[in-house]
Design a protein around this motif. Sequence first.
Motif, PDB file in Angstrom:
ATOM      1  N   SER A  44     -30.121  -9.482  65.503  1.00  8.69           N
ATOM      2  CA  SER A  44     -28.958  -9.352  64.928  1.00  8.69           C
ATOM      3  C   SER A  44     -28.580  -7.865  64.908  1.00  8.69           C
ATOM      4  O   SER A  44     -27.394  -7.391  65.073  1.00  8.69           O
ATOM      5  N   GLU A  97     -27.972  -4.890  67.278  1.00 10.91           N
ATOM      6  CA  GLU A  97     -27.866  -4.708  68.795  1.00 10.91           C
ATOM      7  C   GLU A  97     -28.517  -3.675  69.519  1.00 10.91           C
ATOM      8  O   GLU A  97     -29.034  -3.807  70.557  1.00 10.91           O
ATOM      9  N   LYS A  98     -28.624  -2.488  68.710  1.00 14.38           N
ATOM     10  CA  LYS A  98     -29.411  -1.192  69.628  1.00 14.38           C
ATOM     11  C   LYS A  98     -31.018  -1.811  69.680  1.00 14.38           C
ATOM     12  O   LYS A  98     -31.478  -1.435  70.758  1.00 14.38           O
ATOM     13  N   ASP A 101     -32.169  -4.763  69.775  1.00 11.25           N
ATOM     14  CA  ASP A 101     -32.168  -5.881  70.915  1.00 11.25           C
ATOM     15  C   ASP A 101     -32.078  -5.392  72.041  1.00 11.25           C
ATOM     16  O   ASP A 101     -32.810  -5.720  72.986  1.00 11.25           O
ATOM     17  N   ASN A 102     -31.106  -4.351  72.370  1.00  9.83           N
ATOM     18  CA  ASN A 102     -30.950  -3.630  73.731  1.00  9.83           C
ATOM     19  C   ASN A 102     -32.379  -2.905  74.279  1.00  9.83           C
ATOM     20  O   ASN A 102     -32.909  -3.136  75.385  1.00  9.83           O
TER      21      ASN A 102
END
Lengths: 170, 170
Positions: A130, A132-133, A135-136
Amino acid sequence: MSQFPQYEEPKASKLPLITLVSRVVTLASLVVSVVILKTNNIKSGGYRTFTYKEIYSYKYAMFAMVIGFAYTLSQIPFAVYYLKTGKRLINHHKLLQCDFYGDKLLSYLLATAIGAAFGVTADLKKTSDSIEKLDNYFQIAYISVAFLLVGFLSSVVSSIASSFAISKRS
Amino acid sequence: MSQFPQYEEPKASKLPLITLVSRVVTLASLVVSVVILKTNNIKSGGYRTFTYKEIYSYKYAMFAMVIGFAYTLSQIPFAVYYLKTGKRLINHHKLLQCDFYGDKLLSYLLATAIGAAFGVTADLKKTSDSIEKLDNYFQIAYISVAFLLVGFLSSVVSSIASSFAISKRS
């Protein structure tokens, strides 16, 4: 380069080529993997930069890859000589055994590194889908692991080649 | 290199014993490791029970150990025959090669499993040092990894033994 091995026994002539190619592939893959892992980071205003150093498993993978790089680099001149002349620079049984155990050790080291880096990426990515950073970050970490995998597989090829070298010699 | 091409047999007779012992040690260690990993859990009132299935790396390690157990078990009868008679049950070059690659594959599989299980334990334990139940869970996970490590090391011994078997044969 390909003219030289023709003077050798044609059957045995594949081993030097396989040895050199697998070493070069290992070296190149490890370099790419290290660079990706090292440059991958999350910069955020409030917190300090998040790098691979925050995670033990990545630090271990980095350690293993640097060792692997140094070992493989040191083997390249021998592999080139072997390809050019069709003979080992130092054709001594004890030293062939060093190669045999060294290659084995390296490929096991890289195998544990893959397990650690891939495993931790999978498990931490799950908990951070959840964000984003993060996950990237883990997405890019997977690319690094993919190159590590290529380096591992080519180190296995080297290791098999050096066990054939022993059995040929004895 | 040896000046005296004398009787090979007395020298070679250690190989069957090493083969059997390493297989038995692998088998026993994997069983202990699997049992510890499987029975380790956190029961808490509100939440569902926390087991190894919550963590990808442990699930992978479990998968690798079950494969390793099945493979090693299937090799035990051959190792016993080899020790009792000093001969291979099936002394065919292609089948010795199967052993060689099978043992190699197994030891690499266990190496990646160690990397995954050890790495994730270290990283998750770090984040949960303050939560007593989780900390305890990972403490026990370390014991499971330790047995996995023993199983891995003995599988490496099997793998080296089977590469000597190939070179003796050819």
